[in-house]
Design a protein around this motif. Structure first.
Motif, PDB file in Angstrom:
ATOM      1  N   GLY A  92       0.827  -1.198   0.000  1.00 59.47           N
ATOM      2  CA  GLY A  92       0.000   0.000   0.000  1.00 59.47           C
ATOM      3  C   GLY A  92       0.858   1.244   0.000  1.00 59.47           C
ATOM      4  N   LYS A  93       0.356   2.274  -0.616  1.00 58.60           N
ATOM      5  CA  LYS A  93       1.086   3.523  -0.730  1.00 58.60           C
ATOM      6  C   LYS A  93       1.027   4.275   0.596  1.00 58.60           C
ATOM      7  CE  LYS A  93       1.506   7.156  -4.130  1.00 58.60           C
ATOM      8  NZ  LYS A  93       0.887   7.794  -5.269  1.00 58.60           N
ATOM      9  N   ASN A 109      -2.486   5.425   7.551  1.00 55.92           N
ATOM     10  CA  ASN A 109      -3.283   6.585   7.147  1.00 55.92           C
ATOM     11  C   ASN A 109      -4.678   6.540   7.768  1.00 55.92           C
ATOM     12  OD1 ASN A 109      -1.128   7.441   5.565  1.00 55.92           O
ATOM     13  ND2 ASN A 109      -1.875   6.288   3.802  1.00 55.92           N
ATOM     14  N   ARG A 110      -4.740   6.242   9.053  1.00 59.68           N
ATOM     15  CA  ARG A 110      -5.998   6.212   9.785  1.00 59.68           C
ATOM     16  C   ARG A 110      -5.957   7.252  10.889  1.00 59.68           C
ATOM     17  NH1 ARG A 110      -7.803  -0.051  10.642  1.00 59.68           N
ATOM     18  NH2 ARG A 110      -8.174  -0.500   8.461  1.00 59.68           N
ATOM     19  N   ILE A 151      -5.650  -6.311  11.762  1.00 59.75           N
ATOM     20  CA  ILE A 151      -5.556  -4.855  11.931  1.00 59.75           C
ATOM     21  C   ILE A 151      -5.908  -4.142  10.626  1.00 59.75           C
ATOM     22  CG2 ILE A 151      -3.948  -2.953  12.333  1.00 59.75           C
ATOM     23  CD1 ILE A 151      -2.545  -4.736  14.370  1.00 59.75           C
ATOM     24  N   ARG A 152      -5.382  -4.627   9.519  1.00 59.38           N
ATOM     25  CA  ARG A 152      -5.741  -4.071   8.207  1.00 59.38           C
ATOM     26  C   ARG A 152      -5.729  -5.214   7.206  1.00 59.38           C
ATOM     27  NH1 ARG A 152      -5.842   1.469   5.913  1.00 59.38           N
ATOM     28  NH2 ARG A 152      -6.548   1.060   3.830  1.00 59.38           N
ATOM     29  N   LEU A 162      -2.498  -5.957   4.999  1.00 57.70           N
ATOM     30  CA  LEU A 162      -1.599  -6.967   5.558  1.00 57.70           C
ATOM     31  C   LEU A 162      -2.012  -8.360   5.098  1.00 57.70           C
ATOM     32  CD1 LEU A 162      -1.475  -5.638   9.189  1.00 57.70           C
ATOM     33  CD2 LEU A 162       0.436  -5.710   7.639  1.00 57.70           C
ATOM     34  N   ARG A 163      -1.018  -9.197   4.860  1.00 54.38           N
ATOM     35  CA  ARG A 163      -1.304 -10.574   4.483  1.00 54.38           C
ATOM     36  C   ARG A 163      -0.120 -11.440   4.892  1.00 54.38           C
ATOM     37  NH1 ARG A 163       1.323 -12.234  -0.282  1.00 54.38           N
ATOM     38  NH2 ARG A 163       2.326 -10.544  -1.368  1.00 54.38           N
ATOM     39  N   PHE A 164      -0.368 -12.752   4.936  1.00 51.72           N
ATOM     40  CA  PHE A 164       0.720 -13.690   5.172  1.00 51.72           C
ATOM     41  C   PHE A 164       1.571 -13.781   3.916  1.00 51.72           C
ATOM     42  CE2 PHE A 164      -2.315 -15.746   8.271  1.00 51.72           C
ATOM     43  CZ  PHE A 164      -1.667 -15.233   9.378  1.00 51.72           C
TER      44      PHE A 164
END
Length: 179
Positions: A92-93, A109-110, A151-152, A162-164
């Protein structure tokens, strides 16, 4: 009579103590970091083979949960000196993360803060967008890595989040203009 055979790894020391008065038997397992004791009741006989590092516990009464005990005990002894790991990637940017000891602070960015406080965990940075989580308990590792991933979670439209490491990424088709 049911036999329960336990293999003790060579990096773990053991002491067998038998009390004559109370008919109690104890098997102590230890290494540099950990200590564990097994109480054996008077209905059980124990034989130790020092050549193969196996302990044979003979039970007079049948218990169908001995195989489960063997399996869990082997995993427990394996986790004394070995670590399990899981890799997490994020895409993600403008996404960043900061590590302080065993805590992971995520900037996505939250408006609110996203962070993970680890317990008995080792975090290592592999690259700008990859981290590796090390832990000696496999079940706790899976639980902690799922908590981090939630979380995201990965967005199916933008593939950001997020990913594995080896997780399959699903991409949803967008609208196509037909002219």
């Amino acid at each position: 009579m049911k036999k329960n055979i336990l293999f003790i790894p060579y990096n773990i020391n053991y002491i067998y103590i038998e009390e004559k008065k109370n008919l109690n038997k104890f098997l102590y397992l230890y290494n540099d970091n950990y200590f564990f004791s097994i109480n054996i009741n008077y209905k059980q006989n124990i034989k130790i083979n020092q050549d193969t590092n196996t302990v044979i516990i003979e039970n007079r009464n049948f218990n169908n949960k001995l195989n489960l005990f063997n399996h869990e005990f082997d995993k427990f002894l394996y986790s004394w000196d070995n670590f399990f790991f899981n890799k997490i990637k994020f895409t993600g940017k403008g996404f960043k993360w900061k590590k302080k000891e065993t805590n992971l602070f995520l900037f996505f960015n939250r408006a609110h803060k996203c962070f993970f406080i680890g317990n008995n965990i080792i975090l290592k940075r592999l690259s700008k967008s990859k981290i590796i989580i090390l832990k000696n308990n496999y079940k706790h590792l899976i639980h902690d890595s799922i908590l981090i991933r939630v979380i995201r979670s990965n967005n199916i439209f933008t593939k950001r989040g997020l990913r594995f490491s080896r997780q399959i990424i699903l991409k949803k088709k967008g609208k196509t203009a037909s002219q």
